[in-house]
Motif scaffolding. Structure first.
Motif, mmCIF file in Angstrom:
data_model
loop_
_atom_site.group_PDB
_atom_site.id
_atom_site.type_symbol
_atom_site.label_atom_id
_atom_site.label_comp_id
_atom_site.label_asym_id
_atom_site.label_seq_id
_atom_site.Cartn_x
_atom_site.Cartn_y
_atom_site.Cartn_z
ATOM 1 N N PHE A 51 0.767 -1.237 0.087
ATOM 2 C CA PHE A 51 0.117 -0.107 -0.186
ATOM 3 C C PHE A 51 1.064 1.236 0.051
ATOM 4 O O PHE A 51 0.573 2.385 -0.593
ATOM 5 C CB PHE A 51 -1.111 -0.049 1.165
ATOM 6 C CG PHE A 51 -2.186 -0.965 1.060
ATOM 7 C CD1 PHE A 51 -2.839 -0.967 0.084
ATOM 8 C CD2 PHE A 51 -2.496 -1.845 2.170
ATOM 9 C CE1 PHE A 51 -3.811 -2.033 -0.201
ATOM 10 C CE2 PHE A 51 -3.415 -2.765 2.125
ATOM 11 C CZ PHE A 51 -4.064 -2.696 0.926
ATOM 12 N N ASP A 101 -3.057 5.936 3.621
ATOM 13 C CA ASP A 101 -4.009 5.777 5.040
ATOM 14 C C ASP A 101 -3.741 4.238 5.365
ATOM 15 O O ASP A 101 -3.817 4.020 6.425
ATOM 16 C CB ASP A 101 -5.109 6.396 4.667
ATOM 17 C CG ASP A 101 -5.391 7.917 4.590
ATOM 18 O OD1 ASP A 101 -4.162 8.549 5.629
ATOM 19 O OD2 ASP A 101 -6.139 8.482 4.274
ATOM 20 N N LYS A 155 1.197 4.294 -2.875
ATOM 21 C CA LYS A 155 0.554 5.724 -2.504
ATOM 22 C C LYS A 155 -0.753 5.611 -1.739
ATOM 23 O O LYS A 155 -1.176 6.677 -1.613
ATOM 24 C CB LYS A 155 0.839 6.737 -3.556
ATOM 25 C CG LYS A 155 1.939 6.878 -4.368
ATOM 26 C CD LYS A 155 3.170 6.990 -3.282
ATOM 27 C CE LYS A 155 4.457 7.402 -4.136
ATOM 28 N NZ LYS A 155 5.763 7.502 -3.194
ATOM 29 N N LYS A 156 -1.312 4.486 -1.282
ATOM 30 C CA LYS A 156 -2.412 4.398 -0.413
ATOM 31 C C LYS A 156 -1.633 4.514 1.120
ATOM 32 O O LYS A 156 -1.813 3.513 2.046
ATOM 33 C CB LYS A 156 -2.937 2.935 -0.739
ATOM 34 C CG LYS A 156 -3.462 2.912 -2.178
ATOM 35 C CD LYS A 156 -4.405 1.734 -2.616
ATOM 36 C CE LYS A 156 -4.625 1.714 -3.652
ATOM 37 N NZ LYS A 156 -5.506 0.465 -4.136
#
Length: 256
Positions: free
Chosen positions: A114, A121, A118-119
Motif C-alpha cells: 500500500f 492511509d 501511495k495508499k
C-alpha cells in the motif's frame, strides 16, 4: 506418499527452498531474475504438494502464502501479492491469533504494498498495527525482565544470553520490520512525532532484551531528543528518561 508425509514434505520444502522468495524486493532485484524464477519453481512445487494434502496445518499454509506474496512483490504483481498476503494473514490468525508477532509479518508486507502504491492511509493503519503487536510482545517481557535486571536477580545467578524469547530468525525479522517502519515514520516526524517515538521505544525494548545496550541507548536517545524538539508532554519526556536511566544503571552495575 501419505497425507501426513505430504504435509511434512511441503513444510520442509518451504523451509529449505522458500527463502529465495522471502528476500525483500530490492534484494530479489539485485540477485537477478534467476533467483525469482528458481523461487517460483520451488513454490509451485509447494503449492502442488499442499493441494494434494488434506493435513497441512494453518501455520504451514500461512508460510506458503507469505512466500508467494513476497514472490509476487518481487515480480511487481501487486494484485496477486495482496491476494496471497491476505491468505497469509488469515491462516496465521487461525494458527496464532490476529495479534501475534507471527501474524504481523503479513500485515507488514501488505503495508509495504500500500505504501508503494501511495495508499498512505491504509499503509499507516497497518504499520501502526504491526508496531503495536511488537510493542505489546516486547513490553510484556521488558516489564518483567527490567525489574529482574535492575535488582541484579536471576534464578540461575547469571545473565541469560537473550531475553527476547525469539529465535535468531525472529530477532532478525523484528529488527527488519521495526527499523523499516521507523525509517518511514521519520518522514512524518514533524507532523506525527508520537508515532516515531512509539517505534523508537519499541526498538529500545528489542535491543535491551537482546542485551545490546549501545543500540538500546541510541534509540532511547533519539526518542528523547525528538520529544524535546517537538515539545511533547513532560510525562512523555520523563518516561523516555527512565529508559535511559535503566541503561545507565546497568552500565554502572553490570550483571555477570
Amino acid at each position: 506418499m501419505s497425507a501426513a508425509d505430504s504435509a511434512a514434505h511441503f513444510h520442509a520444502l518451504l523451509q529449505l527452498r522458500g527463502g529465495a522468495a522471502a528476500r525483500p524486493p530490492a534484494a530479489a532485484a539485485a540477485t537477478g531474475l534467476g533467483h525469482i524464477v528458481q523461487a517460483e519453481e520451488y513454490l509451485s512445487q509447494a503449492q502442488w504438494t499442499v493441494l494434494k494434502s488434506t493435513e497441512c496445518c494453518s501455520a504451514t499454509q500461512s508460510l506458503l502464502h507469505r512466500n508467494l506474496g513476497l514472490l509476487y512483490i518481487a515480480k511487481e504483481n501487486y494484485e496477486e501479492a495482496r491476494y496471497h498476503l491476505a491468505n497469509d494473514i488469515y491462516f496465521a490468525s487461525c494458527a496464532f491469533g490476529t495479534e501475534d508477532i507471527r501474524t504481523s509479518g503479513g500485515y507488514f508486507h501488505l503495508a509495504n504494498i500500500f505504501y508503494g502504491l501511495k495508499k498512505l492511509d491504509l499503509a499507516d493503519t497497518l504499520y501502526t498495527k504491526v508496531s503495536e503487536i511488537w510493542s505489546k510482545y516486547l513490553n510484556d517481557r521488558y516489564q518483567v525482565l527490567s525489574r529482574v535486571r535492575i535488582q541484579q536477580i536471576d534464578l540461575l545467578g547469571k545473565r541469560f544470553e537473550t531475553d527476547t524469547g525469539l529465535d535468531e530468525a525472529q530477532e532478525a525479522e523484528a529488527i527488519q520490520i521495526l527499523t523499516s517502519i521507523w525509517n518511514i515514520r521519520e518522514t512524518t516526524s514533524d507532523t506525527a512525532p508520537q508515532k516515531t517515538i512509539f517505534v523508537l521505544k519499541t526498538l529500545f525494548m528489542l535491543y535491551y532484551l537482546m542485551m545490546n545496550s549501545s543500540k538500546a541507548q541510541e534509540y532511547a536517545t533519539r526518542a528523547f531528543s525528538l520529544a524535546k524538539e517537538q515539545n511533547l508532554s513532560v510525562h512523555e519526556q520523563d518516561a523516555i528518561e527512565e529508559l535511559l536511566s535503566l541503561i545507565s544503571a546497568e552500565e554502572a552495575h553490570p550483571i555477570t
